[in-house]
Design an enzyme around this catalytic site. Structure first.
Site, mmCIF file in Angstrom:
data_model
loop_
_atom_site.group_PDB
_atom_site.id
_atom_site.type_symbol
_atom_site.label_atom_id
_atom_site.label_comp_id
_atom_site.label_asym_id
_atom_site.label_seq_id
_atom_site.Cartn_x
_atom_site.Cartn_y
_atom_site.Cartn_z
ATOM 1 N N THR A 1 51.423 80.002 111.080
ATOM 2 C CA THR A 1 50.867 81.350 110.952
ATOM 3 C C THR A 1 51.211 82.201 112.172
ATOM 4 O O THR A 1 51.763 83.304 112.054
ATOM 5 C CB THR A 1 49.327 81.259 110.810
ATOM 6 O OG1 THR A 1 49.035 80.404 109.711
ATOM 7 C CG2 THR A 1 48.701 82.624 110.584
ATOM 8 N N ALA B 1 58.377 96.578 128.777
ATOM 9 C CA ALA B 1 58.539 95.451 129.704
ATOM 10 C C ALA B 1 59.584 95.759 130.776
ATOM 11 O O ALA B 1 59.643 95.093 131.800
ATOM 12 C CB ALA B 1 58.942 94.197 128.930
ATOM 13 N N ARG C 1 58.101 71.065 112.765
ATOM 14 C CA ARG C 1 58.375 69.745 112.192
ATOM 15 C C ARG C 1 59.484 69.800 111.147
ATOM 16 O O ARG C 1 60.382 68.970 111.124
ATOM 17 C CB ARG C 1 57.106 69.178 111.562
ATOM 18 C CG ARG C 1 56.161 68.588 112.570
ATOM 19 C CD ARG C 1 54.902 68.123 111.915
ATOM 20 N NE ARG C 1 54.197 69.216 111.243
ATOM 21 C CZ ARG C 1 52.898 69.239 111.024
ATOM 22 N NH1 ARG C 1 52.155 68.228 111.394
ATOM 23 N NH2 ARG C 1 52.330 70.255 110.415
ATOM 24 N N LYS D 1 43.179 77.368 122.049
ATOM 25 C CA LYS D 1 41.881 77.354 122.766
ATOM 26 C C LYS D 1 41.407 75.952 123.071
ATOM 27 O O LYS D 1 40.798 75.703 124.114
ATOM 28 C CB LYS D 1 40.808 78.103 121.971
ATOM 29 C CG LYS D 1 40.695 77.715 120.516
ATOM 30 C CD LYS D 1 41.250 78.804 119.654
ATOM 31 C CE LYS D 1 41.333 78.399 118.201
ATOM 32 N NZ LYS D 1 41.726 79.504 117.354
ATOM 33 N N VAL E 1 41.433 83.320 122.765
ATOM 34 C CA VAL E 1 40.054 83.792 122.587
ATOM 35 C C VAL E 1 40.049 85.103 121.815
ATOM 36 O O VAL E 1 40.683 86.078 122.233
ATOM 37 C CB VAL E 1 39.348 84.000 123.942
ATOM 38 C CG1 VAL E 1 37.913 84.466 123.730
ATOM 39 C CG2 VAL E 1 39.382 82.735 124.776
ATOM 40 N N GLY F 1 41.633 81.432 102.360
ATOM 41 C CA GLY F 1 42.427 81.102 103.548
ATOM 42 C C GLY F 1 41.733 81.452 104.853
ATOM 43 O O GLY F 1 42.329 81.381 105.920
ATOM 44 N N GLU G 1 39.595 76.464 107.097
ATOM 45 C CA GLU G 1 40.495 75.322 106.942
ATOM 46 C C GLU G 1 39.941 74.375 105.870
ATOM 47 O O GLU G 1 38.745 74.401 105.568
ATOM 48 C CB GLU G 1 40.558 74.534 108.257
ATOM 49 C CG GLU G 1 40.985 75.342 109.454
ATOM 50 C CD GLU G 1 42.467 75.633 109.451
ATOM 51 O OE1 GLU G 1 43.231 74.804 108.914
ATOM 52 O OE2 GLU G 1 42.861 76.698 109.958
ATOM 53 N N ASP H 1 34.892 75.524 117.619
ATOM 54 C CA ASP H 1 35.910 76.529 117.931
ATOM 55 C C ASP H 1 35.317 77.642 118.815
ATOM 56 O O ASP H 1 35.912 78.040 119.821
ATOM 57 C CB ASP H 1 36.451 77.106 116.615
ATOM 58 C CG ASP H 1 37.442 78.224 116.833
ATOM 59 O OD1 ASP H 1 38.594 77.934 117.195
ATOM 60 O OD2 ASP H 1 37.053 79.397 116.659
ATOM 61 N N LYS I 1 36.120 78.726 122.950
ATOM 62 C CA LYS I 1 36.387 80.093 123.434
ATOM 63 C C LYS I 1 35.343 80.512 124.464
ATOM 64 O O LYS I 1 35.661 81.167 125.457
ATOM 65 C CB LYS I 1 36.412 81.057 122.249
ATOM 66 C CG LYS I 1 37.549 80.744 121.275
ATOM 67 C CD LYS I 1 37.346 81.492 119.972
ATOM 68 C CE LYS I 1 38.401 81.122 118.954
ATOM 69 N NZ LYS I 1 38.093 81.646 117.616
HETATM 70 N N1 LIG Z 1 45.918 81.076 112.884
HETATM 71 C C1 LIG Z 1 45.230 81.909 113.643
HETATM 72 O O1 LIG Z 1 44.767 82.951 113.172
HETATM 73 C C2 LIG Z 1 45.028 81.613 115.097
HETATM 74 C C3 LIG Z 1 44.284 82.507 115.884
HETATM 75 C C4 LIG Z 1 44.123 82.268 117.254
HETATM 76 C C5 LIG Z 1 44.679 81.126 117.796
HETATM 77 N N2 LIG Z 1 45.364 80.254 116.981
HETATM 78 C C6 LIG Z 1 45.945 79.064 117.612
HETATM 79 O O2 LIG Z 1 47.355 79.136 117.500
HETATM 80 C C7 LIG Z 1 47.886 77.828 117.386
HETATM 81 C C8 LIG Z 1 48.733 77.734 116.110
HETATM 82 O O3 LIG Z 1 47.919 78.020 115.009
HETATM 83 P P1 LIG Z 1 48.537 78.288 113.550
HETATM 84 O O4 LIG Z 1 47.419 78.806 112.734
HETATM 85 O O5 LIG Z 1 49.792 79.076 113.662
HETATM 86 O O6 LIG Z 1 48.863 76.799 113.094
HETATM 87 P P2 LIG Z 1 49.768 76.342 111.855
HETATM 88 O O7 LIG Z 1 49.957 77.441 110.890
HETATM 89 O O8 LIG Z 1 49.187 75.047 111.388
HETATM 90 O O9 LIG Z 1 51.183 76.037 112.538
HETATM 91 C C9 LIG Z 1 51.391 74.968 113.398
HETATM 92 C C10 LIG Z 1 52.870 74.837 113.647
HETATM 93 O O10 LIG Z 1 53.084 73.773 114.563
HETATM 94 C C11 LIG Z 1 54.151 72.976 114.064
HETATM 95 N N3 LIG Z 1 53.998 71.605 114.532
HETATM 96 C C12 LIG Z 1 53.047 70.717 114.206
HETATM 97 N N4 LIG Z 1 53.299 69.550 114.827
HETATM 98 C C13 LIG Z 1 54.428 69.724 115.527
HETATM 99 C C14 LIG Z 1 55.201 68.891 116.350
HETATM 100 N N5 LIG Z 1 54.856 67.627 116.574
HETATM 101 N N6 LIG Z 1 56.328 69.398 116.933
HETATM 102 C C15 LIG Z 1 56.691 70.694 116.710
HETATM 103 N N7 LIG Z 1 55.983 71.540 115.927
HETATM 104 C C16 LIG Z 1 54.878 71.041 115.348
HETATM 105 C C17 LIG Z 1 54.079 73.057 112.552
HETATM 106 O O11 LIG Z 1 55.363 72.746 112.037
HETATM 107 P P3 LIG Z 1 55.695 72.799 110.458
HETATM 108 O O12 LIG Z 1 55.528 74.248 110.070
HETATM 109 O O13 LIG Z 1 57.107 72.366 110.362
HETATM 110 O O14 LIG Z 1 54.713 71.902 109.792
HETATM 111 C C18 LIG Z 1 53.694 74.532 112.381
HETATM 112 O O15 LIG Z 1 54.838 75.336 112.360
HETATM 113 C C19 LIG Z 1 46.669 76.878 117.400
HETATM 114 O O16 LIG Z 1 46.448 76.441 118.717
HETATM 115 C C20 LIG Z 1 45.540 77.769 116.961
HETATM 116 O O17 LIG Z 1 44.283 77.344 117.438
HETATM 117 C C21 LIG Z 1 45.544 80.479 115.669
#
Ligand SMILES: NC(=O)c1ccc[n+]([C@@H]2O[C@H](COP(=O)([O-])OP(=O)(O)OC[C@H]3O[C@@H](n4cnc5c(N)ncnc54)[C@H](OP(=O)(O)O)[C@@H]3O)[C@@H](O)[C@H]2O)c1
Length: 432
Positions: free
Chosen positions: A14, A34, A46, A107, A134, A189, A192, A203, A207
């Site tokens: 995402t 910048a 992955r 976080k 955060v 969505g 989770e 969570d 933060k």
């Molecule tokens: N989503 C939000 O709104 C949001 C908001 C604030 C902070 N965050 C933080 O941002 C971070 C990412 O969140 P997200 O929602 O984007 O997660 P996500 O959609 O689950 O994406 C995670 C990504 O990490 C990749 N990944 C997993 N294991 C891996 C590995 N061993 N080596 C390389 N890549 C790997 C996955 O690859 P594949 O795609 O190939 O499976 C995927 O592309 C988290 O720390 C989350 O807490 C998210």
């Protein structure tokens, strides 16, 4: 214009894919702000074959994020994988060790290892930045670290989890039960498949620990956060809250006192007139109290690809522009170690909901227990009158000690006429 800033992005979910889109589409604006161009050079995830809805052509692909952290042609390593341990941590450590700046939205990682990572970044002379960790798109880290740097911040509170706020808002608006609304949030969505981190308050606690460290200049201490989630909040509680002029929010609250730092995450009844009460749905907000500035309120979207990518991009732009500095506002070695206050030290008004058998003397027994614990009643609401049958009674108290309240609740819960263990919620009046 000086040299291009080269960026490697680990994680293309995402947030990662959102960041790729943002850096491409805002290329000119960002370069102007910048003072140099920002170019993605490498990515890692992955599954190389997955369509991610963003243009990855010309970028070097790494199957292993740790390899990318050290071997890619990049100045900045952006970690968007997630998780406090494992690959995300290893890759950030490797990048810092290799003298690369690190930007993360993680976080859990910062809450558990922020102090160590900040120390590593300082030793390597690079930046560790985590604005997106955060409250997603809200620039709260920058606001506290820079905008409020002239203040002593004595307290802060916030809605730090959009999923919980969506569930509580929808339950209040529709009268539907928690499980039902959670299922809807998952379908939309917003939650989770395994919603525990969100609805059990973890969570938000991650933060809050980060914000408390930054705001108070203390070492980050996730384990010191007292945490309760929203599973036990019922439509009745939301209804009663309305009757006493309140809304229920899952809040993270941090206070700096002479005795130490108090950090807690739990459902709270807040007056409808408090700024935080009007923050609805998936929105987040953070309210800080500084000695010179007074209260400030920041509100916005706490999650999603756009808002989170916006915050990550801001960190990368800062690095490109040469705006660095210690991750927590002061050098890691200068962060203070302070005592933490347990929940038992909380003092405030309480809401108590209980089902009792409707018979003479029951209320007198309950008020006697409260009196013995030095808790004074503010208000009593009883629904209906049905002699011999269970009725719901709602009490609100004046300020009371948590320890006394817990003791009273245990005694009340043991009464024969009390059908179900009493349910309590803290009331926070703030400045409303
Ligand atoms: N989503 C939000 O709104 C949001 C908001 C604030 C902070 N965050 C933080 O941002 C971070 C990412 O969140 P997200 O929602 O984007 O997660 P996500 O959609 O689950 O994406 C995670 C990504 O990490 C990749 N990944 C997993 N294991 C891996 C590995 N061993 N080596 C390389 N890549 C790997 C996955 O690859 P594949 O795609 O190939 O499976 C995927 O592309 C988290 O720390 C989350 O807490 C998210």
């Amino acid at each position: 214009m000086t040299e291009v800033l080269k960026v490697a992005i680990a994680g293309l979910g995402t947030v990662g894919a959102g960041l790729v889109r943002l850096l491409h589409s805002q290329d000119e604006t960002i370069a102007a702000r910048a003072g140099r161009r920002i170019r993605i050079t490498a990515v890692s995830a992955r599954d190389k074959s997955k369509d991610r809805g963003c243009d990855l052509s010309g970028l070097t692909w790494f199957d292993n994020a740790v390899d990318m952290a050290t071997q890619s042609d990049a100045d900045v390593f952006v970690e968007l994988i997630g998780g406090s341990e494992g690959i995300a941590k290893e890759a950030c450590e490797a990048a810092l060790q290799a003298g690369r700046h690190v930007v993360t939205a993680n976080k859990a990682l910062i809450a558990h290892h922020g102090l160590d990572l900040a120390t590593r970044a300082e030793n390597a002379g690079v930046t560790l930045a985590y604005e997106a960790a955060v409250a997603g798109g809200i620039p709260v880290i920058k606001a506290i670290r820079e905008g409020l740097a002239g203040n002593h911040i004595s307290s802060l509170h916030g809605i730090l989890n959009g999923t919980c706020n969506y569930i509580l808002t929808t339950m209040r608006e529709t009268g539907r039960a928690f499980e039902d609304v959670l299922k809807e949030a998952q379908d939309l969505g917003y939650a989770e498949a395994d919603p525990g981190f969100d609805i059990d308050g973890i969570d938000a606690a991650h933060k809050l620990a980060i914000l408390a460290s930054l705001a108070f200049g203390v070492e980050i201490d996730f384990d010191a956060v007292a945490v309760e989630g929203i599973r036990d909040v019922t439509p009745d509680d939301l209804q009663y809250a309305q009757e006493i002029g309140c809304k229920i929010k899952l809040l993270g609250i941090a206070e700096l006192t002479d005795a130490g730092v108090f950090q807690r995450v739990h459902p709270v009844m807040v007056p409808v007139g408090a700024p935080i009460a009007s923050v609805e749905g998936v929105f987040n907000a953070v309210v800080t109290h500084g000695d010179y500035v007074g209260p400030t309120v920041l509100e916005g979207r706490g999650a999603g690809d756009g808002p989170t990518a916006s915050a990550v991009a801001a960190d990368v732009i800062d690095i490109a522009a040469g705006r660095g500095g210690p991750a927590f506002g002061v050098r890691a070695s200068e962060l203070k170690k302070v005592a933490t206050l347990p929940m038992a030290r909380h003092v405030g008004p309480y809401y108590v909901r209980l089902d009792v058998i409707d018979k003479p003397g029951v209320m007198a027994d309950i008020t006697a227990i409260l009196r013995d614990e030095a808790i004074s009643l503010e208000n009593v609401i009883q629904r209906g009158h049905d002699p011999g049958a269970p009725v719901t009674v709602v009490l609100t108290t004046h300020k009371a000690q948590e320890e006394a309240m817990q003791s009273a609740i245990t005694k009340i819960g043991a009464m024969e006429a009390v059908v179900e263990a009493p349910h309590i919620m803290r009331i926070e009046r703030f400045d409303a």
